[in-house]
Design an enzyme around this catalytic site. Structure first.
Site, PDB file in Angstrom:
ATOM      1  N   CYS A  11       0.854  -1.186   0.000  1.00  0.00           N
ATOM      2  CA  CYS A  11       0.000   0.000   0.000  1.00  0.00           C
ATOM      3  C   CYS A  11       0.890   1.236   0.000  1.00  0.00           C
ATOM      4  O   CYS A  11       1.997   1.225   0.534  1.00  0.00           O
ATOM      5  CB  CYS A  11      -1.001  -0.001   1.147  1.00  0.00           C
ATOM      6  SG  CYS A  11      -0.287  -0.009   2.777  1.00  0.00           S
ATOM      7  N   SER A  12       0.393   2.298  -0.604  1.00  0.00           N
ATOM      8  CA  SER A  12       1.204   3.487  -0.866  1.00  0.00           C
ATOM      9  C   SER A  12       1.397   4.402   0.329  1.00  0.00           C
ATOM     10  O   SER A  12       2.402   5.079   0.432  1.00  0.00           O
ATOM     11  CB  SER A  12       0.580   4.310  -1.997  1.00  0.00           C
ATOM     12  OG  SER A  12       0.441   3.517  -3.141  1.00  0.00           O
TER      13      SER A  12
END
Length: 191
Positions: free
Chosen positions: A11-12
Site C-alpha cells: 500500500c502506498s
C-alpha cells in the site's frame, strides 16, 4: 518438493491497510507465512524491501502471487524488470486468480499489456492531481501554510516591537509563538 505460492502486497501510504490484500492472497491459497509486504511505499519507488524479500524467496516452479498488477508495479519498465527476474528463475506470475508464464509468448504479451494499463492509470492519477491543485490554486484555495497570527495580532506584535519595550522573546511569549515566528512576522512587514 511441492511448488509454493509466494504472495506480495503493498500500500502506498501509512494510512492505508493491507488487510484486504492479505485476505485476497489467502483466498488464492497463499499461506500467511509466505506473504511479503511493503507499507507506505509507492509502486514507482523501486526500493521496496518486502518485494525484494518475496523475489528472493521464490524458487523454480513456484508462483509469485499479487492481488492486482498495480500492487506490484506502476510502470512498464519496472513490471518488465520484475517479470524478467521471475522468468530467469522459472517462476510463474499470478495476478489475482490468473496465472501467467513469463516465458510463454502469450503470457509475456498479456503481462506487458496489463503493465501498460497500470502505468497509464498511474499517469492519469498524477495528471488529475496536478490539474486539481492548479484549479484550487487559481481559486485561492491552495495557498500553502497559513500564518500563525491573525492580521490583528501581527499588527499588535509590530506595534509592541516598535515601542522598544519588548524583546523578541517577550513578544513570542505574549503571543504564544516561537521566536522564529515573531522574527518572520516582523520581516514580513519590512519587505
Amino acid at each position: 518438493m511441492k511448488n509454493k505460492l509466494i504472495g506480495y502486497a503493498r500500500c502506498s501510504t501509512d494510512g492505508q491497510d493491507l488487510t484486504a490484500q492479505k485476505q485476497a492472497l489467502k483466498s488464492l491459497g497463499v499461506t500467511p507465512a509466505r506473504i511479503y509486504t511493503d507499507h507506505g511505499l509507492t509502486g514507482t519507488n523501486r526500493a521496496r524491501p518486502g518485494l525484494d524479500q518475496a523475489l528472493a524467496a521464490v524458487r523454480e516452479g513456484d508462483t509469485f502471487t499479487v492481488p492486482k498488477l498495480d500492487r506490484l508495479a506502476r510502470s512498464v519498465p519496472d513490471a518488465r524488470l520484475i517479470a524478467d527476474q521471475l522468468e530467469a528463475k522459472g517462476v510463474k506470475l499470478a495476478l489475482g486468480a490468473s496465472v501467467y508464464d513469463p516465458s510463454d509468448p502469450m503470457g509475456k504479451m498479456f503481462f506487458n499489456i496489463l503493465a501498460t494499463f497500470a502505468e497509464f492509470e498511474s499517469d492519469l492519477i498524477r495528471m488529475r492531481t496536478r490539474e486539481g491543485m492548479a484549479i484550487a490554486r487559481a481559486k485561492g484555495k491552495l495557498r500553502g501554510k497559513q500564518p500563525k497570527l491573525s492580521e490583528k495580532q501581527q499588527k499588535e506584535l509590530r506595534r509592541m516591537h516598535a515601542t522598544g519595550d519588548y524583546s523578541i522573546s517577550d513578544l513570542a511569549e505574549v503571543f504564544s509563538v516561537s521566536r522564529p515566528t515573531a522574527y518572520r512576522t516582523l520581516k514580513r512587514t519590512q519587505t
